[in-house]
Design an enzyme around this catalytic site. Structure first.
Site, PDB file in Angstrom:
ATOM      1  N   HIS A  65     -14.784  -6.235  11.687  1.00  0.00           N
ATOM      2  CA  HIS A  65     -14.304  -4.646  12.342  1.00  0.00           C
ATOM      3  C   HIS A  65     -14.307  -4.496  13.187  1.00  0.00           C
ATOM      4  O   HIS A  65     -13.898  -4.055  14.396  1.00  0.00           O
ATOM      5  CB  HIS A  65     -13.983  -3.044  11.463  1.00  0.00           C
ATOM      6  CG  HIS A  65     -13.505  -2.335  11.936  1.00  0.00           C
ATOM      7  ND1 HIS A  65     -14.303  -1.010  13.329  1.00  0.00           N
ATOM      8  CD2 HIS A  65     -12.554  -1.330  12.794  1.00  0.00           C
ATOM      9  CE1 HIS A  65     -13.650  -0.378  13.298  1.00  0.00           C
ATOM     10  NE2 HIS A  65     -13.008  -0.528  13.689  1.00  0.00           N
ATOM     11  N   GLU A  68     -13.759  -7.162  15.461  1.00  0.00           N
ATOM     12  CA  GLU A  68     -11.692  -7.320  16.207  1.00  0.00           C
ATOM     13  C   GLU A  68     -12.342  -5.895  17.306  1.00  0.00           C
ATOM     14  O   GLU A  68     -11.397  -6.237  18.319  1.00  0.00           O
ATOM     15  CB  GLU A  68     -11.553  -6.594  15.029  1.00  0.00           C
ATOM     16  CG  GLU A  68     -10.227  -5.970  15.538  1.00  0.00           C
ATOM     17  CD  GLU A  68      -9.801  -4.460  14.781  1.00  0.00           C
ATOM     18  OE1 GLU A  68      -9.000  -3.513  16.267  1.00  0.00           O
ATOM     19  OE2 GLU A  68      -9.263  -4.004  13.525  1.00  0.00           O
ATOM     20  N   HIS A  69     -13.125  -5.527  17.331  1.00  0.00           N
ATOM     21  CA  HIS A  69     -13.552  -4.545  18.732  1.00  0.00           C
ATOM     22  C   HIS A  69     -13.372  -5.186  19.446  1.00  0.00           C
ATOM     23  O   HIS A  69     -12.641  -5.062  21.017  1.00  0.00           O
ATOM     24  CB  HIS A  69     -14.080  -3.227  18.571  1.00  0.00           C
ATOM     25  CG  HIS A  69     -13.682  -1.704  17.544  1.00  0.00           C
ATOM     26  ND1 HIS A  69     -13.162  -0.514  18.943  1.00  0.00           N
ATOM     27  CD2 HIS A  69     -12.771  -1.667  17.172  1.00  0.00           C
ATOM     28  CE1 HIS A  69     -12.870   0.127  17.756  1.00  0.00           C
ATOM     29  NE2 HIS A  69     -12.036  -0.101  16.758  1.00  0.00           N
ATOM     30  N   GLU A 140     -15.929   6.288  15.587  1.00  0.00           N
ATOM     31  CA  GLU A 140     -14.524   6.400  14.622  1.00  0.00           C
ATOM     32  C   GLU A 140     -14.785   5.950  13.863  1.00  0.00           C
ATOM     33  O   GLU A 140     -13.818   7.066  13.281  1.00  0.00           O
ATOM     34  CB  GLU A 140     -14.087   4.860  15.201  1.00  0.00           C
ATOM     35  CG  GLU A 140     -12.661   4.442  14.478  1.00  0.00           C
ATOM     36  CD  GLU A 140     -12.027   3.188  14.968  1.00  0.00           C
ATOM     37  OE1 GLU A 140     -12.086   2.341  13.770  1.00  0.00           O
ATOM     38  OE2 GLU A 140     -12.277   2.821  15.651  1.00  0.00           O
TER      39      GLU A 140
END
Length: 432
Positions: A65, A68-69, A140
């Site tokens: 993840h 991905e960012h 997040e």
């Protein structure tokens, strides 16, 4: 290009594996004005441990993840700005086993394809940018930790798969994200963001030959990565005896999540898809709004319209999570377990209900065929054979109640159950 024909639907899928290993899937849709493209990477949150060229590597939870960012953050611009200038909508997401980058556009397809391929295949990582991203992802993570539905879902999965990669949130936690270094990010990228571990699916308004030519020209300007030998390591220990985990959160009503871990073997490819559709029908027969069992739970005021279920069938594991807000959490868990236990004995008597559920699901598929976003969302190029929405419909059309009963028996006979209750402290203990 190889052609896969779907004559019953007037559709064609063109397939080409490029010299560098990237597999391209092109599905033109006559009469469509938009195009959707999805660049998928066969890499997700469960792939944090692996053998690389004979050496074991274990990376912090949440790194897929995190990566991905980082792909969107370049030296002096943000990738979203490039898509915005062309009028395209773009997004990305990381799941347990995949990372997808996508856009939808009504114009400038070539330009947007170049943006998509270039930003994913030409990374830009620095220590400063990696460190800065940690604060963004921490925010997040904390946002989701304050979401009771999200916590109920992931706490249930953690109970089903304790002491494993599935016990971690897809984003990891603040401590694991803090451990991610520039070296970790670069190693994860070199290991998994390789053309042979990726697929590009495009559907909507497009000319297959012209579009493939654009993609080949783009790939010709990129250096081939150094070959590596990768073996994924995912160990899923068996669960202990059934438990009910209590989680304290500020909720107005208690929330319940009941998870079923599948421990039976599941085939891959289209047979695996058949398994997935059959289990979905099984749950619809007993837990949809048309089911007798649902009606009893609702009129006994045990569930409300927050009641839902979902089934995940991924690379190497499969599970179901049933969840609801309820004033009677203990009774809901007991009733759900009773319903599940009775499924094998009752399912063969539901021939009429099965046909209704099958027709409803068929109608949902037909509706999705008019959306390029839905078509791309149903596509999977990592199952050994491409699986499209048209394959799903053909499987559904040929499925019988006996098929559903047989697969349901296999799933339920081997499944293990864990439950989670989310309540205020003032609500402990409630209805128990």
């Amino acid at each position: 290009m190889e052609l896969i024909d779907y004559p019953n639907y007037g559709e064609k899928l063109y397939v080409q594996t490029l010299a560098n290993g990237l597999t391209v899937y092109l599905q033109p849709k006559a009469g469509f004005n938009k195009t959707t493209a999805v660049l998928g990477v066969n890499y997700g949150s469960v792939d944090s441990a692996f053998m690389l060229n004979g050496e074991k590597v274990v990376q912090p939870a949440g790194i897929a993840h995190f990566l991905e960012h980082k792909m969107f953050d370049k030296k002096d611009y943000d990738v979203f700005e490039l898509f915005n200038k062309t009028g395209a909508r773009s997004n990305a997401f990381t799941s347990f086993t995949k990372t997808n980058y996508l856009f939808s556009t009504a114009e400038s397809l070539k330009e947007n394809l170049d943006i998509l391929l270039n930003f994913v295949q030409i990374p830009y990582f620095t220590k400063e940018k990696v460190q800065r991203e940690k604060g963004i992802i921490d925010q997040e993570i904390n946002m989701y930790k304050n979401d009771p539905d999200n916590q109920g879902y992931f706490e249930t999965i953690a109970s089903l798969y304790p002491n494993s990669v599935l016990a971690n949130d897809i984003a990891g936690d603040v401590a694991s994200v803090d451990k991610i270094s520039l070296d970790d990010v670069e190693l994860a990228y070199r290991t998994f963001y390789r053309p042979e571990n990726m697929s590009l699916f495009i559907t909507g308004k497009l000319d297959p030959d012209e579009t493939l030519g654009w993609i080949e020209a783009n790939q010709a300007h990129k250096d081939a990565p150094v070959p590596v030998e990768v073996k994924r390591l995912m160990v899923l220990p068996q669960t202990s005896s059934e438990t009910i985990k209590h989680v304290e959160m500020d909720v107005s009503r208690p929330k319940v999540a009941l998870g079923l871990r599948g421990n039976d073997p599941v085939p891959v490819g289209r047979e695996g898809l058949k398994y997935e559709i059959a289990i979905s029908i099984m749950f619809d027969l007993f837990l949809s709004e048309n089911a007798v069992e649902y009606d009893k739970l609702y009129h006994d005021e045990i569930i409300d319209d927050s009641f839902s279920w979902e089934f995940e069938n991924e690379r190497g594991f499969h599970f179901a999570v049933i969840s609801c807000d309820t004033a009677k959490p203990s009774e809901l868990i007991q009733r759900l377990k009773q319903i599940i236990a009775e499924i094998p004995n009752k399912i063969n008597d539901l021939a009429a209900e099965f046909q209704l559920q099958k027709n409803e699901l068929f109608g949902n598929y037909i509706e999705m065929m008019d959306s390029e976003e839905a078509i791309s969302g149903q596509f999977d190029g990592f199952l050994g054979e491409p699986v499209t929405i048209y394959d799903e419909v053909e499987i559904l059309k040929s499925m019988t109640l006996t098929d559903v009963a047989t697969i349901a028996d296999s799933f339920l006979a081997h499944a293990t159950v864990q439950s989670v209750m989310i309540q205020n402290r003032q609500q402990f203990p409630i209805d128990s």
